[in-house]
Design an enzyme around this catalytic site. Structure first.
Site, PDB file in Angstrom:
ATOM      1  N   THR A 117      18.987 -20.470  60.013  1.00 22.93           N
ATOM      2  CA  THR A 117      18.436 -21.447  60.958  1.00 22.93           C
ATOM      3  C   THR A 117      18.234 -20.844  62.339  1.00 22.93           C
ATOM      4  OG1 THR A 117      18.921 -23.522  62.130  1.00 22.93           O
ATOM      5  CG2 THR A 117      20.799 -22.227  61.421  1.00 22.93           C
ATOM      6  N   TYR A 141      27.120 -26.106  63.399  1.00 20.86           N
ATOM      7  CA  TYR A 141      26.081 -25.845  62.395  1.00 20.86           C
ATOM      8  C   TYR A 141      25.515 -24.436  62.563  1.00 20.86           C
ATOM      9  CZ  TYR A 141      21.426 -25.891  60.297  1.00 20.86           C
ATOM     10  OH  TYR A 141      20.300 -25.561  59.588  1.00 20.86           O
TER      11      TYR A 141
END
Length: 333
Positions: A117, A141
């Protein structure tokens, strides 16, 4: 070659499964169906319901199905949730990835594609970013994904094992042929949420933060069509099969759109107005996150086919309409 796709019953994973099947690959999907749907697994793929962190199960699949490569999509992706419950994210995204990598090494799987990501960059000092930009995640995250990248790098150094980590920017849209798309009942992606407002499933859309240091005060993001992203995974696998070196590659178009730009595009494409409210910033959201795409184009020969915001919105809208129609028919039946 048989490819194991973890999280292949989910949004991005199911698009990758379609792309793999179209490329002539045999595909086994491993998914616990906690957020995915068996209805999204394309015909021609084998679905195994199970936990990606179950090393014994993964080892068995590698042996019995003749797995030669792994595409790893399984994980949790909601930034604010990771801030609220970091330990869950480190378990689901990092610890379970470690188990999967261990099973791959033990089973002799040499090729691994990882769903990473842009959140690994955090709040970069300059934008656009490229692969030389120093990571600095500002959410659990992002940290959980970066830790997995580090494990892959160390594993590739120690074993006969190579990987490509694809750092996604904002993934949106749906399969142009309407075969799969987003089905999560708890939508967090901006375009999905905006389309729910278009169809009256939400009373309004909230914009989180209008005081960012950007031209219109809302966050800037690089949106990538999910089918273009799926193509990148197939190309990444082919790169490794040709003997290519391990790589970390950004996946985006190099074009930034603000939240207000996206809202305007949704209203324009759908031909529907809806209420938009302003809300405070969310924890973990950087102001500006746009990539340079030269490296992925050069290394993989990747050429996007759907690099247009209105096209992305249009495909997402068509999927929403067809999916909702099927759900209504199923409820009546």
């Amino acid at each position: 070659m048989t490819v194991l796709v973890t999280g292949g019953a989910g949004y991005i994973g199911s698009h990758a499964v379609l792309a793999l099947i179209e490329a002539g690959r045999q595909v086994v999907v491993l998914d616990d169906l906690s957020t995915g749907s068996r209805d999204l697994v394309p015909r021609g793929a084998t679905l195994v319901e199970g936990d990606v962190g179950d090393e014994a199960l993964v080892g068995k699949l590698i042996r019995e199905q003749g797995i030669d490569a792994i595409l790893h999509f399984a994980g949790s992706i909601v930034v604010p949730d990771s801030v609220a419950d970091p330990l869950f994210y480190y378990l689901n995204n990092t610890v379970k990835s470690r188990s999967l990598i261990a099973a791959a090494v033990a089973g002799g799987v040499k090729h691994f594609i990882f769903s990473s990501t842009a959140a690994v960059y955090g709040e970069p000092e300059a934008s656009p970013v490229d692969e030389t930009t120093r990571p600095g995640p500002i959410s659990p995250y992002g940290s959980s994904k970066l830790m997995t990248e580090m494990m892959l790098s160390d594993t590739a150094f120690a074993h006969d094992f190579r990987f490509v980590a694809l750092r996604y920017f904002n993934v949106a849209g749906a399969d142009p042929l309407g075969r799969t798309g987003q089905t999560s009942p708890r939508a967090t992606h901006l375009i999905k949420v905006a389309l729910q407002a278009v169809r009256g499933e939400r009373t309004h859309l909230e914009i989180y933060g209008t005081d960012y240091p950007t031209p219109d005060g809302t966050c800037l993001r690089d949106y990538i069509h999910v089918s273009d992203l799926a193509d990148a995974h197939v190309l990444a696998l082919a790169h490794l099969e040709r003997g290519g070196e391990s790589q970390v590659l950004n996946c985006g178009y190099g074009q930034g759109y603000s939240v207000l730009d996206v809202v305007a595009a949704v209203k324009r494409v759908a031909g529907v107005d809806f209420r938009v409210d302003h809300a405070p910033r969310r924890a973990g959201d950087p102001a500006n996150l746009i990539t340079r795409s030269e490296k992925i184009r050069a290394v993989l020969g990747w050429e996007p086919r759907h690099a247009d915001l209105d096209v992305i919105v249009g495909h997402a809208l068509a999927w929403e309409d067809s999916f909702n129609a099927r759900e209504k028919t199923r409820a009546v039946g």
